[in-house]
Design a protein around this motif. Structure first.
Motif, PDB file in Angstrom:
ATOM      1  N   GLN A   1       0.830  -1.204   0.000  1.00 53.86           N
ATOM      2  CA  GLN A   1       0.000   0.000   0.000  1.00 53.86           C
ATOM      3  C   GLN A   1       0.867   1.258   0.000  1.00 53.86           C
ATOM      4  O   GLN A   1       0.608   2.212  -0.736  1.00 53.86           O
ATOM      5  N   ALA A   2       1.909   1.241   0.837  1.00 50.87           N
ATOM      6  CA  ALA A   2       2.799   2.402   0.912  1.00 50.87           C
ATOM      7  C   ALA A   2       3.482   2.662  -0.421  1.00 50.87           C
ATOM      8  O   ALA A   2       3.613   3.812  -0.852  1.00 50.87           O
ATOM      9  N   ALA A   3       3.912   1.601  -1.093  1.00 45.77           N
ATOM     10  CA  ALA A   3       4.584   1.753  -2.382  1.00 45.77           C
ATOM     11  C   ALA A   3       3.609   2.199  -3.465  1.00 45.77           C
ATOM     12  O   ALA A   3       3.925   3.073  -4.281  1.00 45.77           O
ATOM     13  N   ASP A   4       2.411   1.606  -3.487  1.00 46.94           N
ATOM     14  CA  ASP A   4       1.423   1.969  -4.512  1.00 46.94           C
ATOM     15  C   ASP A   4       1.000   3.435  -4.393  1.00 46.94           C
ATOM     16  O   ASP A   4       0.756   4.104  -5.407  1.00 46.94           O
ATOM     17  N   LEU A   5       0.901   3.924  -3.167  1.00 45.06           N
ATOM     18  CA  LEU A   5       0.491   5.311  -2.950  1.00 45.06           C
ATOM     19  C   LEU A   5       1.645   6.287  -3.113  1.00 45.06           C
ATOM     20  O   LEU A   5       1.425   7.501  -3.163  1.00 45.06           O
ATOM     21  N   GLY A   6       2.877   5.767  -3.149  1.00 42.31           N
ATOM     22  CA  GLY A   6       4.041   6.625  -3.299  1.00 42.31           C
ATOM     23  C   GLY A   6       4.431   7.363  -2.038  1.00 42.31           C
ATOM     24  O   GLY A   6       4.995   8.462  -2.105  1.00 42.31           O
ATOM     25  N   THR A   7       4.161   6.770  -0.867  1.00 42.45           N
ATOM     26  CA  THR A   7       4.407   7.460   0.392  1.00 42.45           C
ATOM     27  C   THR A   7       5.882   7.767   0.595  1.00 42.45           C
ATOM     28  O   THR A   7       6.767   7.138   0.023  1.00 42.45           O
ATOM     29  N   LEU A   8       6.119   8.742   1.473  1.00 43.25           N
ATOM     30  CA  LEU A   8       7.466   9.262   1.705  1.00 43.25           C
ATOM     31  C   LEU A   8       7.736   9.347   3.204  1.00 43.25           C
ATOM     32  O   LEU A   8       6.831   9.236   4.021  1.00 43.25           O
ATOM     33  N   GLY A   9       9.004   9.574   3.557  1.00 46.37           N
ATOM     34  CA  GLY A   9       9.388   9.876   4.926  1.00 46.37           C
ATOM     35  C   GLY A   9       9.168   8.736   5.896  1.00 46.37           C
ATOM     36  O   GLY A   9       9.193   7.561   5.531  1.00 46.37           O
ATOM     37  N   TYR A  10       8.921   9.100   7.161  1.00 47.11           N
ATOM     38  CA  TYR A  10       8.777   8.074   8.195  1.00 47.11           C
ATOM     39  C   TYR A  10       7.550   7.206   7.972  1.00 47.11           C
ATOM     40  O   TYR A  10       7.506   6.064   8.414  1.00 47.11           O
ATOM     41  N   VAL A  11       6.533   7.718   7.277  1.00 43.93           N
ATOM     42  CA  VAL A  11       5.373   6.888   6.958  1.00 43.93           C
ATOM     43  C   VAL A  11       5.794   5.727   6.068  1.00 43.93           C
ATOM     44  O   VAL A  11       5.415   4.571   6.303  1.00 43.93           O
ATOM     45  N   ALA A  12       6.598   6.015   5.049  1.00 41.70           N
ATOM     46  CA  ALA A  12       7.083   4.963   4.154  1.00 41.70           C
ATOM     47  C   ALA A  12       8.056   4.038   4.874  1.00 41.70           C
ATOM     48  O   ALA A  12       7.978   2.812   4.740  1.00 41.70           O
ATOM     49  N   ARG A  13       8.968   4.631   5.638  1.00 42.44           N
ATOM     50  CA  ARG A  13       9.993   3.811   6.298  1.00 42.44           C
ATOM     51  C   ARG A  13       9.393   2.898   7.364  1.00 42.44           C
ATOM     52  O   ARG A  13       9.922   1.814   7.634  1.00 42.44           O
ATOM     53  N   ALA A  14       8.277   3.308   7.972  1.00 42.87           N
ATOM     54  CA  ALA A  14       7.610   2.454   8.953  1.00 42.87           C
ATOM     55  C   ALA A  14       6.935   1.256   8.304  1.00 42.87           C
ATOM     56  O   ALA A  14       6.598   0.279   8.982  1.00 42.87           O
ATOM     57  N   SER A  15       6.731   1.329   6.998  1.00 41.47           N
ATOM     58  CA  SER A  15       6.134   0.203   6.254  1.00 41.47           C
ATOM     59  C   SER A  15       7.185  -0.601   5.493  1.00 41.47           C
ATOM     60  O   SER A  15       6.837  -1.410   4.635  1.00 41.47           O
ATOM     61  N   GLY A  16       8.458  -0.357   5.774  1.00 39.43           N
ATOM     62  CA  GLY A  16       9.511  -1.176   5.188  1.00 39.43           C
ATOM     63  C   GLY A  16      10.183  -0.588   3.964  1.00 39.43           C
ATOM     64  O   GLY A  16      11.096  -1.215   3.404  1.00 39.43           O
ATOM     65  N   LEU A  17       9.767   0.598   3.511  1.00 38.19           N
ATOM     66  CA  LEU A  17      10.416   1.228   2.368  1.00 38.19           C
ATOM     67  C   LEU A  17      11.610   2.046   2.859  1.00 38.19           C
ATOM     68  O   LEU A  17      11.557   2.666   3.912  1.00 38.19           O
ATOM     69  N   THR A  18      12.677   2.066   2.085  1.00 39.81           N
ATOM     70  CA  THR A  18      13.897   2.756   2.522  1.00 39.81           C
ATOM     71  C   THR A  18      14.131   4.039   1.729  1.00 39.81           C
ATOM     72  O   THR A  18      15.242   4.355   1.327  1.00 39.81           O
ATOM     73  N   VAL A  19      13.076   4.772   1.469  1.00 36.56           N
ATOM     74  CA  VAL A  19      13.201   6.036   0.739  1.00 36.56           C
ATOM     75  C   VAL A  19      13.725   7.111   1.688  1.00 36.56           C
ATOM     76  O   VAL A  19      13.204   7.289   2.789  1.00 36.56           O
ATOM     77  N   ASP A  20      14.757   7.824   1.275  1.00 32.89           N
ATOM     78  CA  ASP A  20      15.344   8.875   2.102  1.00 32.89           C
ATOM     79  C   ASP A  20      16.222   9.731   1.209  1.00 32.89           C
ATOM     80  O   ASP A  20      17.267   9.288   0.729  1.00 32.89           O
ATOM     81  N   ALA A  21      15.788  10.973   0.968  1.00 30.50           N
ATOM     82  CA  ALA A  21      16.509  11.852   0.040  1.00 30.50           C
ATOM     83  C   ALA A  21      17.896  12.221   0.540  1.00 30.50           C
ATOM     84  O   ALA A  21      18.745  12.630  -0.248  1.00 30.50           O
ATOM     85  N   ARG A  22      18.151  12.086   1.852  1.00 31.96           N
ATOM     86  CA  ARG A  22      19.492  12.371   2.352  1.00 31.96           C
ATOM     87  C   ARG A  22      20.522  11.456   1.724  1.00 31.96           C
ATOM     88  O   ARG A  22      21.683  11.840   1.529  1.00 31.96           O
ATOM     89  N   HIS A  23      20.101  10.240   1.404  1.00 32.08           N
ATOM     90  CA  HIS A  23      20.998   9.265   0.788  1.00 32.08           C
ATOM     91  C   HIS A  23      20.749   9.125  -0.708  1.00 32.08           C
ATOM     92  O   HIS A  23      21.682   8.878  -1.475  1.00 32.08           O
ATOM     93  N   ASP A  24      19.499   9.286  -1.135  1.00 26.74           N
ATOM     94  CA  ASP A  24      19.157   9.085  -2.544  1.00 26.74           C
ATOM     95  C   ASP A  24      19.504  10.301  -3.401  1.00 26.74           C
ATOM     96  O   ASP A  24      19.895  10.156  -4.563  1.00 26.74           O
ATOM     97  N   PHE A  25      19.338  11.513  -2.840  1.00 29.21           N
ATOM     98  CA  PHE A  25      19.603  12.756  -3.587  1.00 29.21           C
ATOM     99  C   PHE A  25      20.393  13.715  -2.705  1.00 29.21           C
ATOM    100  O   PHE A  25      19.930  14.794  -2.352  1.00 29.21           O
ATOM    101  N   PRO A  26      21.609  13.350  -2.309  1.00 29.52           N
ATOM    102  CA  PRO A  26      22.346  14.157  -1.326  1.00 29.52           C
ATOM    103  C   PRO A  26      22.845  15.478  -1.907  1.00 29.52           C
ATOM    104  O   PRO A  26      23.364  15.528  -3.014  1.00 29.52           O
ATOM    105  N   PHE A  27      22.643  16.564  -1.153  1.00 32.73           N
ATOM    106  CA  PHE A  27      23.261  17.836  -1.526  1.00 32.73           C
ATOM    107  C   PHE A  27      24.650  17.950  -0.911  1.00 32.73           C
ATOM    108  O   PHE A  27      25.438  18.801  -1.288  1.00 32.73           O
ATOM    109  N   LEU A  28      24.941  17.065   0.064  1.00 34.41           N
ATOM    110  CA  LEU A  28      26.262  16.987   0.686  1.00 34.41           C
ATOM    111  C   LEU A  28      26.632  15.522   0.808  1.00 34.41           C
ATOM    112  O   LEU A  28      25.922  14.750   1.461  1.00 34.41           O
ATOM    113  N   ARG A  29      27.715  15.145   0.168  1.00 33.56           N
ATOM    114  CA  ARG A  29      28.170  13.745   0.236  1.00 33.56           C
ATOM    115  C   ARG A  29      29.115  13.620   1.421  1.00 33.56           C
ATOM    116  O   ARG A  29      30.285  13.967   1.356  1.00 33.56           O
ATOM    117  N   THR A  30      28.560  13.111   2.527  1.00 33.83           N
ATOM    118  CA  THR A  30      29.282  13.111   3.797  1.00 33.83           C
ATOM    119  C   THR A  30      30.293  11.993   3.936  1.00 33.83           C
ATOM    120  O   THR A  30      31.210  12.083   4.729  1.00 33.83           O
TER     121      THR A  30
END
Length: 499
Positions: free
Chosen positions: A349-378
């Motif tokens: 459901q989370a993937a089909d709806l395209g959820t983001l953030g902690y809502v997505a991560r609480a359902s097992g999705l690992t979406v996180d722009a800090r790692h996927d689209f970093p403005f600073l490569r730490t």
């Protein structure tokens, strides 16, 4: 698979102009390659209208735009709702604001403009003018009616207690069990995106900081990244590092607030009192670091200014304090009983709806722009706190994990003084995209500049716009008394949605 067709127009971004008939084929190919629809924006170019579809690929940090010129007199394009749920929502928003019609959309009724808004008036068009007189033109909103023995409706809102924005919730209930919930938003169309038009980029900062008051850093940073992308403004590594620290400070005070509020919603008020005590400490840290409790005024295009860095020892003590609050909550049988298994949002459901953030991560999705689209490569290891149960407990524990991760990240950034080449391309393209992992999830801003450098179009996507449809899905088959708790576990922004 990286799609690179089209012209390079910005940081890791390419663009191509296509006809309306070509849109479905291109979109389907991108979605099947792992891209997501991050943004859809209408544009008024004077002699014609234009739709811009932004697709992003987390695997490659690539951004791809499809520009679709449209006849001003008959602006139609094929709907993508059948292949992307978020795209269908963006299309309905674009139709309401620009009059661009998504043909064969499965849910063609209004989304943004309520039914007292007159027909044929589209507020984002250049010649829209002042709003005409409102009236009961198109009749009441067609709420889905659920019928059957013992079924009744409970209307809630749009006016609520406290400082939250307006939103109407219509429950169809049998006994205490929720059969269906419809959330009706957009009671306040503030015209935020149009307020940007004609301003200089620097003058857009204060407006960006107020898109959603609890996300001042997230929205302003996304806006500044977009402006820097459009103008080819280089940003020193030290400034980017300071931005990353501010982003985590914003995540900290909001997550701590939610930890306490969730405990309060199940009667554990003492833990909420302690969470509010910790929140006040964090707000005072914010004031020491930037001169503002909500971290405003520190970030501008090309620069970031901190009064002083946060104290590492104080942050470590706060981390231990939060861990104790979380442990006390987890040791309480009532908290466990109310949190566990409540309002489950499955991974599908989370993937089909395209959820983001902690809502997505609480359902097992690992979406996180800090790692996927970093403005600073730490160079820091990729760590995305996530759970798989998708319930209130998971949304609570993801927040708790992110609090500790944010503190560790801030400390690592304060210890890291190495210089890196993190600047965007120097070419001036006139358009730019900024992607940031705000505390609620991924924020996207897209800007276009006029020849004189003034802002011509700013499109904003708050994660709440994407996540609101997930709330009714998670609430199906729960009970009415759990609604406040579940609503808080999502904690979606009215302001960020009702632009």
């Amino acid at each position: 698979m990286t799609r690179t067709f089209g012209d390079l127009v910005g940081h890791r971004r390419t663009a191509q102009s296509i006809s309306p008939g070509e849109l479905p084929g291109h979109a389907l190919s991108l979605l099947e390659s792992g891209y997501r629809v991050a943004l859809v924006a209408g544009h008024d170019d004077g002699d014609q209208l234009r739709a811009v579809y932004l697709f992003t690929d987390a695997a490659t940090d690539h951004r791809l735009e499809l520009h679709v010129p449209l006849d001003r007199e008959s602006p139609h394009l094929p709907s993508l709702a059948g292949i992307s749920f978020p795209a269908g929502r963006f299309e309905r928003e674009m139709r309401d604001l620009y009059g661009i019609v998504p043909d064969e959309h499965p849910l063609p009724r209004r989304l943004v403009r309520h039914f007292h808004w007159p027909r044929g008036w589209y507020p984002m068009l250049a010649d829209a003018g002042d709003p005409p007189a409102f009236g009961d033109v198109d009749g009441p909103y067609p709420f889905r009616t659920v019928e059957g023995p013992g079924v009744y409706e409970i209307p809630v809102g749009p006016v609520h207690a406290g400082m939250i924005g307006p939103g109407h919730f219509r429950f169809s209930v049998v006994g205490e069990t929720i059969l269906n919930l419809k959330a009706r938003l957009w009671f306040v169309h503030r015209g935020v995106e149009k307020l940007f038009q004609g301003r200089r980029a620097d003058a857009g900062v204060e407006l960006a900081e107020r898109v959603s008051g609890d996300t001042s850093v997230g929205h302003n940073l996304a806006f500044c990244l977009a402006v820097e992308d459009a103008l080819g403004i280089p940003v020193p590594t030290s400034a980017q590092r300071s931005r990353a620290i501010l982003l985590e400070l914003e995540r900290l005070y909001n997550h701590v607030t939610d930890i306490g509020a969730l405990c309060n919603d199940v009667g554990h008020g003492i833990l909420n009192a302690h969470a509010q005590r910790i929140r006040e400490q964090l707000l005072r840290i914010n004031d020491e670091v930037t001169g503002h409790r909500l971290l405003r005024g520190a970030i501008r295009p090309g620069a970031t200014t901190l009064v002083r860095p946060p104290d590492i020892r104080v942050l470590q003590a706060i981390g231990a304090d939060v861990a104790e609050v979380v442990a006390l909550a987890m040791d309480h049988s009532v908290v466990n009983d109310r949190f566990a298994g409540t309002a489950v949002l499955t991974a599908k459901q989370a993937a089909d709806l395209g959820t983001l953030g902690y809502v997505a991560r609480a359902s097992g999705l690992t979406v996180d722009a800090r790692h996927d689209f970093p403005f600073l490569r730490t160079g820091l290891p990729r760590t995305v706190p996530s759970r798989t149960d998708g319930d209130v407990m998971s949304r609570f524990l993801v927040r708790a994990g992110e609090i500790q991760e944010s503190i560790a990240t801030i400390i690592a950034l304060l210890h890291d003084a190495r210089d890196r080449d993190d600047t965007p391309p120097s070419a001036v393209s006139g358009s730019g995209v900024g992607i940031v992992e705000g505390w609620r999830g991924t924020i996207v801003h897209r800007v276009e500049l006029a020849a004189d450098g003034a802002l011509r179009r700013v499109k904003i996507v708050d994660p709440s716009f994407v996540n609101w449809p997930a709330l009714p899905v998670a609430l199906a088959d729960t009970i009415v008394p759990d609604f406040p708790l579940v609503n808080k576990s999502f904690n979606l922004s009215y302001a960020g949605n009702d632009l």
